[in-house]
Write a protein that holds these residues in place. Structure first.
Motif, PDB file in Angstrom:
ATOM      1  N   UNK A  63      38.965  -3.167  33.174  1.00  0.00           N
ATOM      2  CA  UNK A  63      39.388  -3.749  34.446  1.00  0.00           C
ATOM      3  C   UNK A  63      38.182  -4.171  35.279  1.00  0.00           C
ATOM      4  N   UNK A  64      37.147  -3.327  35.348  1.00  0.00           N
ATOM      5  CA  UNK A  64      35.956  -3.659  36.123  1.00  0.00           C
ATOM      6  C   UNK A  64      35.267  -4.909  35.584  1.00  0.00           C
ATOM      7  N   UNK A  65      35.247  -5.067  34.260  1.00  0.00           N
ATOM      8  CA  UNK A  65      34.604  -6.239  33.665  1.00  0.00           C
ATOM      9  C   UNK A  65      35.324  -7.518  34.070  1.00  0.00           C
ATOM     10  N   UNK A  66      36.660  -7.497  34.032  1.00  0.00           N
ATOM     11  CA  UNK A  66      37.415  -8.687  34.427  1.00  0.00           C
ATOM     12  C   UNK A  66      37.301  -8.934  35.935  1.00  0.00           C
ATOM     13  N   UNK A  67      37.297  -7.858  36.707  1.00  0.00           N
ATOM     14  CA  UNK A  67      37.236  -8.016  38.164  1.00  0.00           C
ATOM     15  C   UNK A  67      35.898  -8.609  38.594  1.00  0.00           C
ATOM     16  N   UNK A  68      34.800  -8.114  38.009  1.00  0.00           N
ATOM     17  CA  UNK A  68      33.495  -8.648  38.380  1.00  0.00           C
ATOM     18  C   UNK A  68      33.325 -10.066  37.848  1.00  0.00           C
ATOM     19  N   UNK A  69      34.005 -10.392  36.737  1.00  0.00           N
ATOM     20  CA  UNK A  69      33.989 -11.771  36.247  1.00  0.00           C
ATOM     21  C   UNK A  69      34.657 -12.697  37.254  1.00  0.00           C
ATOM     22  N   UNK A  70      35.821 -12.299  37.779  1.00  0.00           N
ATOM     23  CA  UNK A  70      36.540 -13.121  38.759  1.00  0.00           C
ATOM     24  C   UNK A  70      35.711 -13.299  40.024  1.00  0.00           C
ATOM     25  N   UNK A  71      35.122 -12.215  40.512  1.00  0.00           N
ATOM     26  CA  UNK A  71      34.302 -12.310  41.716  1.00  0.00           C
ATOM     27  C   UNK A  71      33.100 -13.226  41.497  1.00  0.00           C
ATOM     28  N   UNK A  72      32.423 -13.048  40.373  1.00  0.00           N
ATOM     29  CA  UNK A  72      31.221 -13.842  40.101  1.00  0.00           C
ATOM     30  C   UNK A  72      31.543 -15.321  39.951  1.00  0.00           C
ATOM     31  N   UNK A  73      32.551 -15.639  39.148  1.00  0.00           N
ATOM     32  CA  UNK A  73      32.847 -17.049  38.885  1.00  0.00           C
ATOM     33  C   UNK A  73      33.458 -17.729  40.101  1.00  0.00           C
ATOM     34  N   UNK A  74      34.181 -16.988  40.940  1.00  0.00           N
ATOM     35  CA  UNK A  74      34.723 -17.604  42.163  1.00  0.00           C
ATOM     36  C   UNK A  74      33.605 -18.006  43.127  1.00  0.00           C
ATOM     37  N   UNK A  75      32.456 -17.358  43.026  1.00  0.00           N
ATOM     38  CA  UNK A  75      31.303 -17.742  43.839  1.00  0.00           C
ATOM     39  C   UNK A  75      30.462 -18.777  43.127  1.00  0.00           C
ATOM     40  N   UNK A  76      30.243 -18.597  41.822  1.00  0.00           N
ATOM     41  CA  UNK A  76      29.294 -19.427  41.080  1.00  0.00           C
ATOM     42  C   UNK A  76      29.817 -20.830  40.812  1.00  0.00           C
ATOM     43  N   UNK A  77      31.097 -20.967  40.455  1.00  0.00           N
ATOM     44  CA  UNK A  77      31.613 -22.272  40.050  1.00  0.00           C
ATOM     45  C   UNK A  77      31.561 -23.293  41.189  1.00  0.00           C
ATOM     46  N   UNK A  78      32.073 -22.999  42.392  1.00  0.00           N
ATOM     47  CA  UNK A  78      31.979 -24.018  43.459  1.00  0.00           C
ATOM     48  C   UNK A  78      30.545 -24.389  43.808  1.00  0.00           C
ATOM     49  N   UNK A  79      29.669 -23.384  43.950  1.00  0.00           N
ATOM     50  CA  UNK A  79      28.280 -23.674  44.315  1.00  0.00           C
ATOM     51  C   UNK A  79      27.577 -24.438  43.194  1.00  0.00           C
ATOM     52  N   UNK A  80      27.785 -24.009  41.938  1.00  0.00           N
ATOM     53  CA  UNK A  80      27.148 -24.693  40.819  1.00  0.00           C
ATOM     54  C   UNK A  80      27.619 -26.121  40.665  1.00  0.00           C
ATOM     55  N   UNK A  81      28.923 -26.348  40.847  1.00  0.00           N
ATOM     56  CA  UNK A  81      29.458 -27.702  40.732  1.00  0.00           C
ATOM     57  C   UNK A  81      28.936 -28.590  41.850  1.00  0.00           C
ATOM     58  N   UNK A  82      28.928 -28.092  43.073  1.00  0.00           N
ATOM     59  CA  UNK A  82      28.416 -28.893  44.191  1.00  0.00           C
ATOM     60  C   UNK A  82      26.927 -29.184  44.022  1.00  0.00           C
ATOM     61  N   UNK A  83      26.167 -28.189  43.538  1.00  0.00           N
ATOM     62  CA  UNK A  83      24.749 -28.429  43.291  1.00  0.00           C
ATOM     63  C   UNK A  83      24.524 -29.460  42.203  1.00  0.00           C
ATOM     64  N   UNK A  84      25.312 -29.407  41.130  1.00  0.00           N
ATOM     65  CA  UNK A  84      25.187 -30.409  40.081  1.00  0.00           C
ATOM     66  C   UNK A  84      25.561 -31.802  40.549  1.00  0.00           C
ATOM     67  N   UNK A  85      26.603 -31.908  41.383  1.00  0.00           N
ATOM     68  CA  UNK A  85      26.994 -33.215  41.932  1.00  0.00           C
ATOM     69  C   UNK A  85      25.884 -33.774  42.807  1.00  0.00           C
ATOM     70  N   UNK A  86      25.280 -32.916  43.623  1.00  0.00           N
ATOM     71  CA  UNK A  86      24.198 -33.386  44.488  1.00  0.00           C
ATOM     72  C   UNK A  86      23.018 -33.913  43.671  1.00  0.00           C
ATOM     73  N   UNK A  87      22.605 -33.166  42.658  1.00  0.00           N
ATOM     74  CA  UNK A  87      21.452 -33.581  41.866  1.00  0.00           C
ATOM     75  C   UNK A  87      21.743 -34.838  41.051  1.00  0.00           C
ATOM     76  N   UNK A  88      22.975 -34.966  40.564  1.00  0.00           N
ATOM     77  CA  UNK A  88      23.305 -36.104  39.708  1.00  0.00           C
ATOM     78  C   UNK A  88      23.621 -37.368  40.492  1.00  0.00           C
TER      79      UNK A  88
END
Length: 294
Positions: A63-88
């Motif tokens: 459960x902890x592994x899935x929970x920390x995955x959800x927390x991490x990706x909910x933060x990383x995906x929007x920021x990473x996508x916006x950063x990639x759009x800006x650079x590209x």
């Protein structure tokens, strides 16, 4: 040597390389399953670990592994996508953009243990959160964000410029073109990058040792109050993930069936990663068909 012979030789080398990769991967998975599959049952998957006597399980760790995955990706995906759009799409080849790319490449090469020590200093001590899921999620965000930004940038750059030009010619704004044309076209590559990043979250242990902790409180899965210390949904509680648990039981060896628990935990971790990859790819193809109206 004529061209036909060269072509056949090159083709054979390509097949040999691919076969070696599959052989190594298959051997590794078969070895893990051979030693671990006999230790897996429903009790092992759902029950909490035992620190003194045999018979412990890995339910809270999964459960902890899935929970920390959800927390991490909910933060990383929007920021990473916006950063990639800006650079590209916006940064171009300016000095600031090149500086950002150098910083991203530098962060990508950082060892996870360094990221863990950074998380210990900032997210554990300075914020006052202590060892917690949120501290671990933010540390993993620092660890995975450079990779996500780079993948997003390369995926967007791989989209045909004619598609964007056609959208702009029809009167769409730049942002409408990015959202409705470029992102759907780059979606398969983005999904691949997200899957790889998610797999790294599942298997990461070094960074979480110093941020999420090596133990979990007794969890009450009927308590859904996120502010309660015993609630599984509380993001500010210590949490031991499955990868950390495998390292811990092997390093401490204080339970009599340590080999059984370690082998079973490794097999479950591999099965979870494989299942997650297959499900994520299926969902990615489904969303891609909806976005592109195939």
């Amino acid at each position: 040597m004529n061209n036909i012979t060269k072509d056949r030789l090159a083709t054979a080398m390509f097949w040999l390389g691919a076969g070696l990769v599959l052989l190594i991967l298959g051997t590794l998975i078969a070895y893990i399953f051979y030693h671990g599959i006999k230790s897996i049952d429903w009790k092992f998957i759902t029950s909490p670990p035992q620190s003194i006597r045999a018979g412990g399980g890995i339910g809270p760790q999964i459960f902890n592994s899935f929970y920390i995955l959800i927390l991490t990706m909910s933060i990383s995906i929007p920021i990473g996508l916006l950063g990639g759009i800006y650079l590209a799409e916006y940064a171009g080849r300016s000095k600031m953009a090149e500086g950002i790319r150098v910083a991203i490449e530098t962060l990508t090469s950082l060892p996870s243990i360094v990221v863990g020590l950074f998380g210990l200093l900032v997210f554990v001590n300075i914020t006052g959160w202590g060892y917690s899921l949120m501290s671990g999620a933010l540390a993993l965000t620092v660890f995975n964000l450079p990779f996500l930004v780079r993948v997003s940038e390369e995926s967007i750059n791989g989209v045909s410029r004619e598609l964007a030009a056609g959208s702009l010619a029809l009167g769409a704004t730049k942002w409408q073109t990015i959202w409705a044309v470029i992102i759907p076209s780059a979606f398969p590559s983005l999904v691949t990058g997200i899957i790889i990043t998610s797999g790294r979250v599942f298997g990461e242990a070094a960074a979480l040792l110093y941020t999420a902790g090596m133990s979990s409180p007794a969890l009450d899965f009927t308590n859904w109050n996120i502010f309660s210390p015993s609630s599984p949904l509380n993001p500010f509680r210590p949490a031991e993930t499955l990868a950390v648990h495998i390292w811990k039981v092997n390093s401490e060896g204080i339970i009599p069936d340590v080999r059984r628990v370690a082998d079973g935990s490794a097999a479950v971790l591999v099965m979870v990663v494989l299942a997650f990859n297959f499900c994520a790819r299926w969902l990615g193809r489904l969303i891609y068909r909806r976005l592109t109206a195939e």
